[in-house]
Scaffold this active site. Structure first.
Site, PDB file in Angstrom:
ATOM      1  N   ALA A  11      38.761   0.971 -15.806  1.00  0.00           N
ATOM      2  CA  ALA A  11      37.580   1.316 -16.620  1.00  0.00           C
ATOM      3  C   ALA A  11      36.304   0.906 -15.904  1.00  0.00           C
ATOM      4  CB  ALA A  11      37.671   0.663 -17.993  1.00  0.00           C
ATOM      5  N   GLY A  12      36.258   1.184 -14.592  1.00  0.00           N
ATOM      6  CA  GLY A  12      35.011   1.022 -13.846  1.00  0.00           C
ATOM      7  C   GLY A  12      34.210   2.313 -13.979  1.00  0.00           C
ATOM      8  N   ASN A  37      42.993  -0.993 -18.646  1.00  0.00           N
ATOM      9  CA  ASN A  37      42.090  -1.816 -17.826  1.00  0.00           C
ATOM     10  C   ASN A  37      42.486  -3.283 -17.975  1.00  0.00           C
ATOM     11  OD1 ASN A  37      39.672  -1.704 -16.070  1.00  0.00           O
ATOM     12  ND2 ASN A  37      38.775  -3.014 -17.625  1.00  0.00           N
ATOM     13  N   LYS A  38      42.234  -4.039 -16.911  1.00  0.00           N
ATOM     14  CA  LYS A  38      42.567  -5.469 -16.885  1.00  0.00           C
ATOM     15  C   LYS A  38      41.873  -6.229 -18.005  1.00  0.00           C
ATOM     16  CE  LYS A  38      43.318  -6.820 -12.226  1.00  0.00           C
ATOM     17  NZ  LYS A  38      42.762  -7.259 -10.972  1.00  0.00           N
ATOM     18  N   VAL A  81      47.704  -3.098 -14.087  1.00  0.00           N
ATOM     19  CA  VAL A  81      48.596  -2.121 -13.452  1.00  0.00           C
ATOM     20  C   VAL A  81      49.276  -2.802 -12.274  1.00  0.00           C
ATOM     21  CG1 VAL A  81      48.712   0.102 -12.249  1.00  0.00           C
ATOM     22  CG2 VAL A  81      47.041  -0.233 -14.095  1.00  0.00           C
ATOM     23  N   GLU A 170      22.091  -7.029  -0.322  1.00  0.00           N
ATOM     24  CA  GLU A 170      21.663  -7.162  -1.728  1.00  0.00           C
ATOM     25  C   GLU A 170      21.904  -8.592  -2.229  1.00  0.00           C
ATOM     26  OE1 GLU A 170      23.247  -3.903  -4.181  1.00  0.00           O
ATOM     27  OE2 GLU A 170      21.249  -3.040  -3.940  1.00  0.00           O
ATOM     28  N   GLN A 318      27.630   6.161  -7.368  1.00  0.00           N
ATOM     29  CA  GLN A 318      27.057   7.491  -7.538  1.00  0.00           C
ATOM     30  C   GLN A 318      28.126   8.587  -7.422  1.00  0.00           C
ATOM     31  OE1 GLN A 318      23.773  10.279  -5.312  1.00  0.00           O
ATOM     32  NE2 GLN A 318      23.818   8.166  -4.730  1.00  0.00           N
ATOM     33  N   LYS A 379      15.283   1.576  -8.275  1.00  0.00           N
ATOM     34  CA  LYS A 379      16.617   0.968  -8.444  1.00  0.00           C
ATOM     35  C   LYS A 379      16.897   0.752  -9.939  1.00  0.00           C
ATOM     36  CE  LYS A 379      20.171  -1.394  -6.648  1.00  0.00           C
ATOM     37  NZ  LYS A 379      21.126  -0.803  -5.733  1.00  0.00           N
TER      38      LYS A 379
HETATM   39  C1  LIG Z   1      27.629  -5.968  -5.028  1.00  0.00           C
HETATM   40  C2  LIG Z   1      27.811  -4.483  -4.955  1.00  0.00           C
HETATM   41  C3  LIG Z   1      26.700  -3.658  -5.007  1.00  0.00           C
HETATM   42  C4  LIG Z   1      26.864  -2.269  -4.977  1.00  0.00           C
HETATM   43  N1  LIG Z   1      25.756  -1.478  -5.077  1.00  0.00           N
HETATM   44  C5  LIG Z   1      25.880  -0.137  -5.152  1.00  0.00           C
HETATM   45  C6  LIG Z   1      24.736   0.687  -5.376  1.00  0.00           C
HETATM   46  O1  LIG Z   1      23.611   0.206  -5.437  1.00  0.00           O
HETATM   47  N2  LIG Z   1      24.931   2.018  -5.507  1.00  0.00           N
HETATM   48  C7  LIG Z   1      26.181   2.589  -5.463  1.00  0.00           C
HETATM   49  O2  LIG Z   1      26.279   3.828  -5.659  1.00  0.00           O
HETATM   50  N3  LIG Z   1      27.288   1.847  -5.243  1.00  0.00           N
HETATM   51  C8  LIG Z   1      27.174   0.493  -5.079  1.00  0.00           C
HETATM   52  N4  LIG Z   1      28.290  -0.297  -4.872  1.00  0.00           N
HETATM   53  C9  LIG Z   1      29.613   0.352  -4.759  1.00  0.00           C
HETATM   54  C10 LIG Z   1      30.165   0.688  -6.160  1.00  0.00           C
HETATM   55  O3  LIG Z   1      30.077  -0.426  -7.007  1.00  0.00           O
HETATM   56  C11 LIG Z   1      31.618   1.178  -6.096  1.00  0.00           C
HETATM   57  O4  LIG Z   1      31.686   2.237  -5.196  1.00  0.00           O
HETATM   58  C12 LIG Z   1      32.071   1.619  -7.505  1.00  0.00           C
HETATM   59  O5  LIG Z   1      32.166   0.503  -8.344  1.00  0.00           O
HETATM   60  C13 LIG Z   1      33.397   2.353  -7.457  1.00  0.00           C
HETATM   61  O6  LIG Z   1      33.743   2.745  -8.755  1.00  0.00           O
HETATM   62  P1  LIG Z   1      35.287   2.794  -9.185  1.00  0.00           P
HETATM   63  O7  LIG Z   1      35.318   3.396 -10.542  1.00  0.00           O
HETATM   64  O8  LIG Z   1      36.104   3.398  -8.116  1.00  0.00           O
HETATM   65  O9  LIG Z   1      35.735   1.262  -9.239  1.00  0.00           O
HETATM   66  P2  LIG Z   1      35.175   0.026 -10.067  1.00  0.00           P
HETATM   67  O10 LIG Z   1      33.852   0.316 -10.648  1.00  0.00           O
HETATM   68  O11 LIG Z   1      35.309  -1.150  -9.156  1.00  0.00           O
HETATM   69  O12 LIG Z   1      36.220  -0.131 -11.245  1.00  0.00           O
HETATM   70  C14 LIG Z   1      37.580  -0.423 -11.081  1.00  0.00           C
HETATM   71  C15 LIG Z   1      38.126  -0.884 -12.426  1.00  0.00           C
HETATM   72  O13 LIG Z   1      39.532  -1.024 -12.329  1.00  0.00           O
HETATM   73  C16 LIG Z   1      39.945  -2.249 -12.889  1.00  0.00           C
HETATM   74  N5  LIG Z   1      41.164  -2.654 -12.216  1.00  0.00           N
HETATM   75  C17 LIG Z   1      41.310  -2.937 -10.896  1.00  0.00           C
HETATM   76  N6  LIG Z   1      42.592  -3.251 -10.630  1.00  0.00           N
HETATM   77  C18 LIG Z   1      43.259  -3.151 -11.789  1.00  0.00           C
HETATM   78  C19 LIG Z   1      44.625  -3.318 -12.159  1.00  0.00           C
HETATM   79  N7  LIG Z   1      45.564  -3.640 -11.240  1.00  0.00           N
HETATM   80  N8  LIG Z   1      44.970  -3.142 -13.441  1.00  0.00           N
HETATM   81  C20 LIG Z   1      44.037  -2.784 -14.386  1.00  0.00           C
HETATM   82  N9  LIG Z   1      42.747  -2.600 -14.084  1.00  0.00           N
HETATM   83  C21 LIG Z   1      42.361  -2.766 -12.812  1.00  0.00           C
HETATM   84  C22 LIG Z   1      38.781  -3.191 -12.636  1.00  0.00           C
HETATM   85  O14 LIG Z   1      38.800  -4.286 -13.528  1.00  0.00           O
HETATM   86  C23 LIG Z   1      37.584  -2.268 -12.849  1.00  0.00           C
HETATM   87  O15 LIG Z   1      37.226  -2.223 -14.212  1.00  0.00           O
HETATM   88  C24 LIG Z   1      28.162  -1.696  -4.865  1.00  0.00           C
HETATM   89  C25 LIG Z   1      29.287  -2.532  -4.789  1.00  0.00           C
HETATM   90  C26 LIG Z   1      29.123  -3.913  -4.827  1.00  0.00           C
HETATM   91  C27 LIG Z   1      30.338  -4.804  -4.753  1.00  0.00           C
END
Ligand SMILES: Cc1cc2nc3c(=O)[nH]c(=O)nc-3n(C[C@H](O)[C@H](O)[C@H](O)COP(=O)(O)OP(=O)(O)OC[C@H]3O[C@@H](n4cnc5c(N)ncnc54)[C@H](O)[C@@H]3O)c2cc1C
Length: 407
Positions: A11-12, A37-38, A81, A170, A318, A379
């Site tokens: 749920a990211g 989600n965790k 998971v 950052e 994004q 931002k």
């Molecule tokens: C400090 C920082 C700053 C950033 N700044 C930017 C920015 O300014 N602009 C930008 O576009 N991107 C930025 N990024 C990158 C961006 O955050 C990631 O690309 C984005 O979060 C990816 O989205 P996602 O849905 O793939 O994963 P996530 O948003 O990381 O979500 C993954 C989800 O899965 C859950 N999860 C993971 N493993 C398990 C499991 N085994 N079981 C159950 N649940 C699980 C987690 O708890 C989480 O809720 C930044 C990253 C960081 C670390």
């Protein structure tokens, strides 16, 4: 007739946005939607560096999933998971199993440590609410401890950031803003504190416009950040790091190494047997896994090539949000018996990196460069726009960033 089961993992950005979109597109009679989600909260990964530095409380970054997901339409399972079995259409959780007809993998990223000795054991990462809160607490503890020992230990006041990419820079900006506050709180002379960014490439923020990089380095140096570029991190110990630059080794005492130099897709993806490229699923234009037509992959677990550069698009919030739109659309088409799936095209809306809450650099509208206050406002607009998209005006007013005029 049995309703198809749609299971969404994570749920990211990618997972929650797919869920929120799907709950609008499908009725309760169309499909069973399950989100796993965790935690029972969603967090904005892009704000975690602020939580880690202690400039923003983590409760501002996370929000209860029930506030944006309609639990009368979506079955929420709080669990971890463990593995995905795509050939059996099953997901194994810590506390059970789920069968699916359609799966959305949105499990995000984990740190890539490239086998550097001691990194896994001794370095911190900015990867979740828990890991970020730990960094804040750890830094506070070391500052508190400094004046309570017979002999002052410099390693308590040296903060090393491994990696001068987006996340490392950052975080440097935030911690540079926090240090004066910490020094005041714990009676420490600011000149004793070091913030050191170690970057293997010849410059920080590789890939950014050189003028913006120069601005960022000058702004951070003015706040007391030191840069060691062209320096490889060779080892990380509990009380120091070893770096190598121009074939010379140097040891820097530190209890705090924050590793921000590399991410990879959640390793569950590679272990699942789905076809991968660099640990990610190189998805078809409709965002399905080529080896399994019932599996969609979004966010940091998906790999999409940028045809113009011949390189994969970098993993960002994004792109994850844009992929969620297409994945939700395509899933609803399939559930309703359609065959015309949408093709994903990345719409690059620009990149803005913060240098603390009061400064930033960025590029928008293709090539318009932003510096300083205007970049910092941009931002916040990006952050606020996401909240509006996810949960409407109510969520924006509750969680938004409106400190536009504060310095
Ligand atoms: C400090 C920082 C700053 C950033 N700044 C930017 C920015 O300014 N602009 C930008 O576009 N991107 C930025 N990024 C990158 C961006 O955050 C990631 O690309 C984005 O979060 C990816 O989205 P996602 O849905 O793939 O994963 P996530 O948003 O990381 O979500 C993954 C989800 O899965 C859950 N999860 C993971 N493993 C398990 C499991 N085994 N079981 C159950 N649940 C699980 C987690 O708890 C989480 O809720 C930044 C990253 C960081 C670390």
């Amino acid at each position: 007739m049995n309703k198809p089961n749609i299971v969404i993992l994570g749920a990211g950005y990618g997972g929650i946005m797919t869920t929120v979109k799907l709950q609008k597109k499908l009725g309760v009679n169309d499909a069973n939607i399950t989100l796993v989600n965790k935690h029972d909260y969603h967090y904005q990964t892009t704000w975690l560096h602020e939580n880690a530095a202690g400039t923003l409380h983590h409760d501002r970054t996370r929000l209860p999933i029930k506030d944006v997901v309609d639990f009368s339409k979506v079955n929420f399972v709080q669990d971890t998971v463990l593995s995905i079995k795509p050939d059996d259409k099953k997901v194994v959780l810590e506390n059970g199993e789920l069968d699916y007809d359609y799966l959305v993998v949105a499990l995000g990223f984990e740190a890539a440590t490239f086998g550097i000795p001691g990194l896994i054991e001794n370095a911190f990462t900015i990867s979740s609410i828990n890991s970020s809160r730990l960094i804040r607490e750890h830094i506070d503890y070391n500052f508190a401890k400094y004046n309570n020992e017979a002999e002052n230990k410099q390693e308590r006041l040296n903060i090393v950031i491994g990696g001068g990419g987006f996340t490392g820079i950052e975080f440097a900006g935030e911690i540079a803003n926090r240090v004066p506050e910490l020094c005041k709180e714990y009676d420490i002379d600011r000149s004793k504190v070091r913030i050191i960014v170690v970057e293997a490439a010849p410059t920080v923020l590789p890939g950014f416009d050189p003028q913006l990089v120069e601005y960022a380095m000058n702004a951070l140096e003015a706040k007391g950040v030191e840069f060691k570029v062209g320096a490889m991190l060779k080892e990380c110990k509990p009380d120091g790091i070893v770096i190598e630059k121009d074939e010379k080794r140097e040891e820097i005492p530190t209890n705090t190494t924050v590793w921000a130099a590399g991410v990879r897709a959640n390793s569950i993806v590679e272990e699942s047997g789905l076809e991968v490229n660099r640990g990610k699923v190189e998805v078809q234009p409709d965002l399905r896994a080529p080896s399994h037509q019932d599996v969609f992959v979004v966010g940091d677990c998906a790999l999409i090539m940028n045809e113009e550069t011949g390189r994969p698009y970098p993993p960002t919030a994004q792109i994850a949000i844009q992929e969620a739109d297409v994945a939700a659309h395509n899933l609803s088409v399939l559930i309703k018996g359609g065959t015309e799936l949408e093709t994903f095209h990345f719409n690059n809306q620009g990149t803005v990196a913060s240098l603390g809450h009061d400064d930033a650099i960025g590029v928008i509208l293709g090539d318009k460069k932003l510096f300083g206050w205007s970049a910092s406002v941009m931002k916040k607009i990006i952050d606020n726009r996401y909240l509006l998209k996810l949960g409407g005006v109510g969520l924006l007013l509750k969680k938004g960033k409106f400190n536009i005029f504060s310095k």
